[in-house]
Design a protein around this motif. Structure first.
Motif, PDB file in Angstrom:
ATOM      1  N   THR A   7      19.394  71.384 -83.534  1.00  0.00           N
ATOM      2  CA  THR A   7      18.630  72.290 -82.689  1.00  0.00           C
ATOM      3  C   THR A   7      19.354  73.630 -82.757  1.00  0.00           C
ATOM      4  O   THR A   7      20.495  73.755 -82.312  1.00  0.00           O
ATOM      5  CB  THR A   7      18.553  71.760 -81.246  1.00  0.00           C
ATOM      6  N   GLY A 361      12.895  76.410 -87.315  1.00  0.00           N
ATOM      7  CA  GLY A 361      13.300  75.073 -87.743  1.00  0.00           C
ATOM      8  C   GLY A 361      12.162  74.339 -88.426  1.00  0.00           C
ATOM      9  O   GLY A 361      10.987  74.571 -88.112  1.00  0.00           O
ATOM     10  N   GLY A 384      14.423  76.398 -82.808  1.00  0.00           N
ATOM     11  CA  GLY A 384      13.871  75.043 -82.771  1.00  0.00           C
ATOM     12  C   GLY A 384      14.649  74.060 -83.620  1.00  0.00           C
ATOM     13  O   GLY A 384      15.823  74.265 -83.917  1.00  0.00           O
ATOM     14  N   VAL A 385      13.940  73.007 -84.019  1.00  0.00           N
ATOM     15  CA  VAL A 385      14.614  71.851 -84.623  1.00  0.00           C
ATOM     16  C   VAL A 385      14.462  71.835 -86.151  1.00  0.00           C
ATOM     17  O   VAL A 385      13.366  72.002 -86.667  1.00  0.00           O
ATOM     18  CB  VAL A 385      14.033  70.544 -84.018  1.00  0.00           C
TER      19      VAL A 385
END
Ligand code: UD1
Length: 424
Positions: A7, A361, A384-385
């Motif tokens: 993250t 991400g 984000g991821v």
């Protein structure tokens, strides 16, 4: 098959201890074949490539005990002189067994490594050099066979400086009859480390770290103790991650003298880099700025840091031109970085990177060791991821990476997935 789930967005901060160099540990472990007696090697990184080398040496008959970062090796006898395809295909550096086996035991059979994700990587210079030393070389059924009663010293000119090629020839020449001169040798610090170890064992080597290495062959080598040098690429990767996240990170137990080109490029990119004896602190006081880079053999900018620095450039103001001169097709990370929003154009062996305000991400696929490192660096700064899949590439060369990143404040998890890894 594991993946790393990052993250992004946290600024990295704190200290990280750099592990021993994988690319030094591999030839040093392979070189234990060259003589009897006990060799105690410390600061050995516990990464998959090193474990694979241990497995290969064990199959050859070397006694290997590897606990923590200490390996105790003895090669008083050898049961086999063959490095099989199943091992070599997972690690090209298995070819480092070739020189020592033929020099000490008179024969070696090593699978040809074949292609890999970063392009064609021939071993012709290893073979031409061994042939000059008097080995009888043939290639049949996918295997290189080298035979020689006793190698004989020779003058060898390498068309292009090759790191493992120089190491293979330096090891082989250590037991050859007479003097060998390697011209246009590679100058990487890992070659100097190997020469230091061999010298402790009784080898006579002058000039390692320059482009002419002279080796006077000796009859036998003994056991010795040695501490592997720090990993300059792991060190550079943490600095790139620090720059990318505009963090404040100090790497410890490193050798700044081995990292000049990377430190200079990070400074050019706007980082403040403070160097002490075995520590480097990096902060980013203002904006990251684009900078041009060209990969070259040492002491030039290392190809093994290209992907990580390209990641940094994706968030740096302006345009950066990155030229890869060491390996063809070493741009496998580019498509994945684009999926995270990076603006990168490929022009032959050049990348034109235009800095963006942010990355986002995404699930991305690692294709080789350093490409994976580039994606991790990008994921740490992306919004984000980011799921970096096929993390087994990363495990080949980075020791406890998620633990080290977490200690610096990154949010990183390793997730197990059910599918078995595919061989490289
Ligand atoms: C080593 C490193 C690797 C790094 C590379 C370049 C190890 C275990 N691996 O790989 O991490 O990316 O150096 O710094 O130390 N070449 C030939 N013929 C040969 C050998 C090499 O043409 O027989 C060419 C290669 O295709 C490449 C260049 O020489 O273009 C340099 O490769 P080389 O230094 O040999 O890389 P490796 O030793 O395999």
């Amino acid at each position: 098959m594991d993946e790393l789930v990052i993250t992004g967005g946290n600024r990295l901060g704190g200290e990280v201890r750099i592990s021993g160099a994988k690319n030094s540990a591999l030839p040093i472990l392979a070189s234990t074949i060259l003589g009897g007696g006990e060799c105690v090697i410390t600061n050995v990184p516990r990464v998959v490539d090193v474990l694979t080398m241990g497995k290969l040496l064990g199959m050859l008959g070397v006694s290997v005990s590897h606990e923590g970062n200490r390996a105790v090796m003895r090669a008083d006898v050898i049961h086999s002189t063959e490095a099989p395809y199943d091992l070599v295909k997972t690690m090209r550096a298995s070819v480092l067994a070739l020189g020592p086996l033929v020099a000490r035991w008179g024969e070696a059979k090593v699978s040809l490594p074949g292609g890999c994700a970063i392009g064609s990587r021939p071993v012709n210079l290893h073979l031409a050099g061994l042939a000059k030393l008097g080995a009888d070389i043939s290639i049949e059924h996918g295997y290189i066979t080298a035979k020689a009663k006793r190698l004989k010293g020779a003058r060898i000119y390498c068309d292009t400086p090759t790191v493992t090629g120089t190491e293979n020839l330096m090891m082989a020449a250590s037991l050859a009859e007479g003097t060998t001169v390697l011209e246009n040798a590679a100058k990487e610090p890992e070659i100097v480390d190997l020469a230091d170890f061999l010298t402790k064992r009784g080898a006579r080597i002058v000039g390692a770290g320059t482009d002419v290495i002279t080796i006077e062959g000796v009859r036998e080598l003994q056991g010795a103790d040695h501490e592997v040098i720090p990993d300059r690429i792991e060190a550079g990767t943490y600095l790139a991650a620090a720059a990318m996240t505009k963090g404040d990170v100090t790497i410890t137990h490193c050798r700044p003298a081995h990292m000049e080109a990377v430190l200079m490029k990070l400074r050019e990119a706007g980082a403040d880099v403070q160097v002490e004896k075995d520590r480097v602190r990096l902060t980013v006081p203002g904006k990251l700025k684009g900078t041009d880079m060209r990969t070259l053999p040492f002491p030039g900018f290392p190809t093994d840091m290209q992907a990580q620095m390209v990641a940094v450039m994706t968030l740096a103001e302006g345009t950066s031109v990155v030229t890869e001169t060491v390996f063809e097709s070493r741009f496998m990370h580019v498509e994945e970085l684009r999926r995270m929003g990076a603006d990168i154009r490929v022009e032959g062996n050049r990348l034109v990177v235009t800095g963006r305000k942010n990355l986002t991400g995404a699930p991305v696929m690692a294709s080789d060791l350093r490409a994976s490192a580039g994606l991790i660096v990008a994921g740490l700064a992306a919004e984000g991821v980011t799921e970096v899949q096929r993390v087994y590439h990363l495990d080949r060369g980075y020791e406890r990476i998620e633990e080290k990143l977490r200690a610096l404040g990154a949010v990183v998890e390793r997730r197990k997935t059910a599918i078995a890894p595919k061989a490289r």
